[in-house]
Design a protein around this motif. Structure first.
Motif, PDB file in Angstrom:
ATOM      1  N   ASP A  31       0.800  -1.220   0.000  1.00  0.00           N
ATOM      2  CA  ASP A  31       0.000   0.000   0.000  1.00  0.00           C
ATOM      3  C   ASP A  31       0.838   1.278   0.000  1.00  0.00           C
ATOM      4  O   ASP A  31       0.340   2.326  -0.410  1.00  0.00           O
ATOM      5  CB  ASP A  31      -0.922   0.030   1.228  1.00  0.00           C
ATOM      6  N   ASN A  32       2.084   1.208   0.478  1.00  0.00           N
ATOM      7  CA  ASN A  32       2.851   2.430   0.700  1.00  0.00           C
ATOM      8  C   ASN A  32       4.216   2.509   0.016  1.00  0.00           C
ATOM      9  O   ASN A  32       4.797   3.589  -0.046  1.00  0.00           O
ATOM     10  CB  ASN A  32       3.061   2.626   2.209  1.00  0.00           C
ATOM     11  N   THR A  84       5.311  -1.252  14.362  1.00  0.00           N
ATOM     12  CA  THR A  84       6.236  -1.918  13.448  1.00  0.00           C
ATOM     13  C   THR A  84       6.146  -1.294  12.057  1.00  0.00           C
ATOM     14  O   THR A  84       7.155  -1.091  11.390  1.00  0.00           O
ATOM     15  CB  THR A  84       5.932  -3.421  13.390  1.00  0.00           C
ATOM     16  N   GLU A  85       4.931  -0.962  11.630  1.00  0.00           N
ATOM     17  CA  GLU A  85       4.746  -0.345  10.319  1.00  0.00           C
ATOM     18  C   GLU A  85       5.374   1.055  10.263  1.00  0.00           C
ATOM     19  O   GLU A  85       5.949   1.433   9.238  1.00  0.00           O
ATOM     20  CB  GLU A  85       3.248  -0.266   9.975  1.00  0.00           C
ATOM     21  N   ASP A 126       8.342   2.227   7.756  1.00  0.00           N
ATOM     22  CA  ASP A 126       8.318   3.435   6.929  1.00  0.00           C
ATOM     23  C   ASP A 126       9.597   4.258   7.096  1.00  0.00           C
ATOM     24  O   ASP A 126      10.177   4.726   6.117  1.00  0.00           O
ATOM     25  CB  ASP A 126       7.105   4.307   7.256  1.00  0.00           C
ATOM     26  N   LEU A 127      10.030   4.439   8.323  1.00  0.00           N
ATOM     27  CA  LEU A 127      11.260   5.192   8.567  1.00  0.00           C
ATOM     28  C   LEU A 127      12.451   4.527   7.888  1.00  0.00           C
ATOM     29  O   LEU A 127      13.246   5.188   7.216  1.00  0.00           O
ATOM     30  CB  LEU A 127      11.522   5.321  10.066  1.00  0.00           C
ATOM     31  N   VAL A 164      15.256   2.996   0.905  1.00  0.00           N
ATOM     32  CA  VAL A 164      14.603   2.873  -0.394  1.00  0.00           C
ATOM     33  C   VAL A 164      14.445   4.245  -1.034  1.00  0.00           C
ATOM     34  O   VAL A 164      14.622   4.403  -2.232  1.00  0.00           O
ATOM     35  CB  VAL A 164      13.222   2.178  -0.243  1.00  0.00           C
ATOM     36  N   GLY A 165      14.135   5.234  -0.230  1.00  0.00           N
ATOM     37  CA  GLY A 165      13.980   6.598  -0.730  1.00  0.00           C
ATOM     38  C   GLY A 165      12.576   6.917  -1.142  1.00  0.00           C
ATOM     39  O   GLY A 165      11.737   6.025  -1.303  1.00  0.00           O
TER      40      GLY A 165
END
Length: 104
Positions: free
Chosen positions: A22-23, A87-88, A92-93, A99-100
């Motif tokens: 999703d992100n 955890t999500e 993301d961090l 990954v950028g």
């Protein structure tokens, strides 16, 4: 040293994969492998490159993990302390770092 139950292994991997889908479109897959009380999370880029992202230390429940971010310059994981991050959110961090952002 607590052992990670199979149900927790399954739910962790499912949650991270769903969140990435999703992100993080730059990732075609999220790989989670386990060793003792640790879960190692890698991201796979569209070109097939796999990036170590983080290590999670099982804290006794599916939503309680200690975190360590992979530091490429040192080729090791460094423990981090986030008192209220999910955890999500940690994922993301770490993806922001490794990954950028998505190109416009």
């Amino acid at each position: 040293m607590p052992t990670i139950p199979e149900s927790t292994k399954t739910s962790l991997a499912q949650r991270l994969r769903a969140h990435a889908k999703d992100n993080w479109p730059q990732l075609v897959a999220v790989h989670v492998r386990y060793h003792g009380q640790f879960a190692y999370v890698d991201g796979e880029l569209t070109d097939g490159e796999r990036l170590p992202l983080m290590r999670l230390r099982y804290g006794g429940s599916a939503h309680r993990w200690g975190t360590a971010i992979y530091v490429a310059s040192k080729d090791k994981y460094e423990n981090q302390i986030w008192l209220s991050a999910s955890t999500e959110e940690v994922f993301d961090l770490v993806c922001d770092l490794h990954v950028g952002p998505i190109a416009p």
